[in-house]
Design an enzyme around this catalytic site. Structure first.
Site, PDB file in Angstrom:
ATOM      1  N   LYS A  13       1.322  -1.657 -32.242  1.00  0.00           N
ATOM      2  CA  LYS A  13       1.604  -0.292 -31.763  1.00  0.00           C
ATOM      3  C   LYS A  13       2.343  -0.305 -30.427  1.00  0.00           C
ATOM      4  CE  LYS A  13      -2.614   1.371 -31.585  1.00  0.00           C
ATOM      5  NZ  LYS A  13      -3.497   0.309 -32.104  1.00  0.00           N
ATOM      6  N   ARG A  88      -8.227   9.047 -31.130  1.00  0.00           N
ATOM      7  CA  ARG A  88      -8.939   7.962 -31.802  1.00  0.00           C
ATOM      8  C   ARG A  88     -10.165   8.441 -32.555  1.00  0.00           C
ATOM      9  NH1 ARG A  88      -6.864   3.264 -28.738  1.00  0.00           N
ATOM     10  NH2 ARG A  88      -8.116   1.447 -29.013  1.00  0.00           N
ATOM     11  N   ARG A 127      -3.089 -13.229 -28.946  1.00  0.00           N
ATOM     12  CA  ARG A 127      -2.818 -12.433 -27.752  1.00  0.00           C
ATOM     13  C   ARG A 127      -3.839 -12.754 -26.657  1.00  0.00           C
ATOM     14  NH1 ARG A 127      -2.842  -6.018 -28.402  1.00  0.00           N
ATOM     15  NH2 ARG A 127      -5.092  -6.292 -28.274  1.00  0.00           N
ATOM     16  N   ARG A 133      -7.086 -10.862 -22.043  1.00  0.00           N
ATOM     17  CA  ARG A 133      -7.787  -9.575 -21.945  1.00  0.00           C
ATOM     18  C   ARG A 133      -9.276  -9.763 -22.145  1.00  0.00           C
ATOM     19  NH1 ARG A 133      -4.705  -4.898 -25.285  1.00  0.00           N
ATOM     20  NH2 ARG A 133      -6.851  -4.261 -25.609  1.00  0.00           N
ATOM     21  N   ARG A 144     -14.020  -3.688 -32.245  1.00  0.00           N
ATOM     22  CA  ARG A 144     -12.932  -2.712 -32.111  1.00  0.00           C
ATOM     23  C   ARG A 144     -12.337  -2.379 -33.475  1.00  0.00           C
ATOM     24  NH1 ARG A 144      -9.566  -6.057 -28.415  1.00  0.00           N
ATOM     25  NH2 ARG A 144      -7.986  -4.433 -28.452  1.00  0.00           N
TER      26      ARG A 144
HETATM   27  P1  AMP Z   1      -6.217  -0.284 -26.807  1.00  0.00           P
HETATM   28  O1  AMP Z   1      -5.393  -1.094 -25.875  1.00  0.00           O
HETATM   29  O2  AMP Z   1      -5.530   0.958 -27.273  1.00  0.00           O
HETATM   30  O3  AMP Z   1      -6.776  -1.079 -27.939  1.00  0.00           O
HETATM   31  O4  AMP Z   1      -7.480   0.244 -25.964  1.00  0.00           O
HETATM   32  C1  AMP Z   1      -8.366  -0.658 -25.342  1.00  0.00           C
HETATM   33  C2  AMP Z   1      -9.724   0.010 -25.143  1.00  0.00           C
HETATM   34  O5  AMP Z   1      -9.573   1.180 -24.333  1.00  0.00           O
HETATM   35  C3  AMP Z   1     -10.381   0.511 -26.411  1.00  0.00           C
HETATM   36  O6  AMP Z   1     -11.106  -0.521 -27.091  1.00  0.00           O
HETATM   37  C4  AMP Z   1     -11.292   1.605 -25.877  1.00  0.00           C
HETATM   38  O7  AMP Z   1     -12.442   1.047 -25.253  1.00  0.00           O
HETATM   39  C5  AMP Z   1     -10.430   2.226 -24.782  1.00  0.00           C
HETATM   40  N1  AMP Z   1      -9.598   3.317 -25.322  1.00  0.00           N
HETATM   41  C6  AMP Z   1      -8.240   3.341 -25.448  1.00  0.00           C
HETATM   42  N2  AMP Z   1      -7.822   4.503 -25.961  1.00  0.00           N
HETATM   43  C7  AMP Z   1      -8.928   5.247 -26.174  1.00  0.00           C
HETATM   44  C8  AMP Z   1      -9.163   6.541 -26.703  1.00  0.00           C
HETATM   45  N3  AMP Z   1      -8.159   7.322 -27.150  1.00  0.00           N
HETATM   46  N4  AMP Z   1     -10.442   6.984 -26.752  1.00  0.00           N
HETATM   47  C9  AMP Z   1     -11.467   6.231 -26.312  1.00  0.00           C
HETATM   48  N5  AMP Z   1     -11.320   4.997 -25.826  1.00  0.00           N
HETATM   49  C10 AMP Z   1     -10.065   4.493 -25.760  1.00  0.00           C
END
Ligand code: AMP
Length: 192
Positions: A13, A88, A127, A133, A144
């Site tokens: 993404k 989400r 990654r 990370r 996740r």
């Molecule tokens: P991502 O990089 O988009 O996978 O986001 C990393 C982490 O940030 C996720 O595993 C969540 O803990 C938090 N996060 C990101 N976007 C959201 C969202 N829209 N709602 C809630 N938590 C989020």
């Protein structure tokens, strides 16, 4: 162009959002990136969200929604945007609907990138080696993906019912995927 990019973690993404942002000259807004920036700088927000992110759980909606609301009000977001990683869950869809109704700026399209779980696990493990990370450990990656399957994937049906969903295979050459997406979106532009 007002676009959502959806799909499981590791599907690409962020990469596609960056290419589309460049092509359409609009900002790519990633809630994950905003949270990571705040974690790194140990801001108040960063401290509040750390435990959720480290466990692979969703950050509470109230915090997440207000970040997006503030971000969409900024100057550079007036001509369009790409949201990566938001909404989400169903409550966030509702919050976004409300924000966009107030701004009188409807969504143009929802791009859903797809890949198998094993491909995603492999990509995220790689990654993790590169980026280090804190939420890219095997247990948290699995959590996740489970949260995605339970909370986020069902949202695709909502957007499908609205006639907004564009589903694209996320496995393949990065450039080729982005070309496919752009040609489909440009086609959309000409037909409306
Ligand atoms: P991502 O990089 O988009 O996978 O986001 C990393 C982490 O940030 C996720 O595993 C969540 O803990 C938090 N996060 C990101 N976007 C959201 C969202 N829209 N709602 C809630 N938590 C989020």
């Amino acid at each position: 162009m007002r676009l959502l990019i959806m799909g499981p973690q590791g599907v690409g993404k962020g990469t596609q959002a960056a290419l589309l942002a460049e092509h359409y000259q609009i900002p790519a807004i990633s809630t994950g990136d905003i949270f990571r920036y705040n974690l790194k700088n140990q801001t108040d927000l960063g401290k509040k969200v750390q435990a959720f992110i480290d466990k692979g759980e969703l950050v509470p909606d109230q915090l997440t929604n207000s970040i997006i609301k503030d971000r969409l009000a900024m100057e550079d977001a007036q001509q369009g945007w790409i949201l990566d990683g938001y909404p989400r869950n169903a409550a966030q869809v509702e919050a976004l609907d409300q924000m966009l109704a107030e701004l009188e700026t409807p969504l143009d399209k929802v791009l859903a990138l797809q890949a198998d779980r094993q491909v995603l696990m492999d990509r995220m493990t790689k990654r993790a080696e590169i980026e280090g990370r804190s939420d890219d450990t095997p247990d948290v990656i699995a959590r996740r993906l489970d949260v995605y399957a339970k909370e986020t994937k069902p949202l695709l049906d909502i957007y499908k019912d609205r006639g907004l969903l564009l589903e694209i295979n996320g496995v393949g050459q990065i450039d080729q995927i982005s070309k496919t997406v752009i040609s489909q979106l440009d086609h959309l532009d000409h037909t409306v």
